[in-house]
Motif scaffolding. Structure first.
Motif, PDB file in Angstrom:
ATOM      1  N   GLU A  70       2.018   1.982  -3.477  1.00 35.74           N
ATOM      2  CA  GLU A  70       0.898   2.533  -4.257  1.00 35.74           C
ATOM      3  C   GLU A  70       0.685   4.008  -3.938  1.00 35.74           C
ATOM      4  OE1 GLU A  70      -2.467   0.184  -3.111  1.00 35.74           O
ATOM      5  OE2 GLU A  70      -1.856  -1.551  -4.304  1.00 35.74           O
ATOM      6  N   ARG A  93       3.499   6.227  -5.382  1.00 38.32           N
ATOM      7  CA  ARG A  93       3.339   6.382  -6.837  1.00 38.32           C
ATOM      8  C   ARG A  93       2.164   7.308  -7.178  1.00 38.32           C
ATOM      9  NH1 ARG A  93       6.917   3.378  -9.413  1.00 38.32           N
ATOM     10  NH2 ARG A  93       7.787   1.555  -8.369  1.00 38.32           N
ATOM     11  N   SER A  94       1.076   7.223  -6.430  1.00 39.71           N
ATOM     12  CA  SER A  94      -0.069   8.099  -6.713  1.00 39.71           C
ATOM     13  C   SER A  94       0.255   9.556  -6.385  1.00 39.71           C
ATOM     14  CB  SER A  94      -1.317   7.643  -5.961  1.00 39.71           C
ATOM     15  OG  SER A  94      -1.206   7.889  -4.579  1.00 39.71           O
ATOM     16  N   ARG A 114       0.828  -1.207   0.000  1.00 39.07           N
ATOM     17  CA  ARG A 114       0.000   0.000   0.000  1.00 39.07           C
ATOM     18  C   ARG A 114       0.867   1.264   0.000  1.00 39.07           C
ATOM     19  NH1 ARG A 114      -3.820   2.858  -1.893  1.00 39.07           N
ATOM     20  NH2 ARG A 114      -5.110   3.960  -0.400  1.00 39.07           N
TER      21      ARG A 114
END
Length: 141
Positions: free
Chosen positions: A40, A43-44, A37
């Motif tokens: 993620e 990267r977001s 997580r």
């Protein structure tokens, strides 16, 4: 890796930063679903800010990131954006992080610039400016 120069209305740039930050007390809490997580989320945030992630490694007690950013974004801003955003979301999604640690991240971090040339090359280039064939003579001479 090939050099990627980016353009904006005021010029061109190629800025890369190596950013490292640790979990509070270097506790090994960044594993399994938390690590997935966290990657993620990093990267977001990079996509949201228009930063390019070149390399990312989530270790059990720290994060290593190589990111290319716009000149308007200071290195401290970049580190704090990643740390603040990921801490808020991860502590909300994983209650055990709230119970084991007063905060997810240590207050410190490391940021170093990553350039396409070495310090010696830049210094040699600056020191030999007036030796270029297209230069007439040094100013003030």
């Amino acid at each position: 890796m090939t050099r990627k120069v980016r353009r904006f209305s005021g010029g061109v740039y190629d800025l890369g930063y190596h950013v490292v930050w640790c979990a509070k007390y270097r506790r090994p809490v960044l594993d399994g679903r938390v690590a997935i997580r966290l990657e993620e989320l990093i990267r977001s945030k990079a996509i949201e800010k228009d930063w390019e992630i070149i390399a990312l490694e989530v270790m059990p007690d720290h994060v290593r990131l190589f990111v290319r950013a716009h000149p308007r974004d200071s290195p401290s801003h970049i580190a704090n954006q990643f740390k603040g955003f990921t801490s808020r979301v991860l502590r909300g999604e994983f209650p055990h992080l709230r119970s084991r640690l007063p905060t997810l991240w240590s207050s410190s971090y490391l940021v170093s610039s990553v350039g396409a040339v070495s310090d010696d090359t830049v210094q040699r280039y600056i020191d030999t400016q007036w030796e270029r064939p297209w230069k007439k003579e040094p100013r003030g001479a």
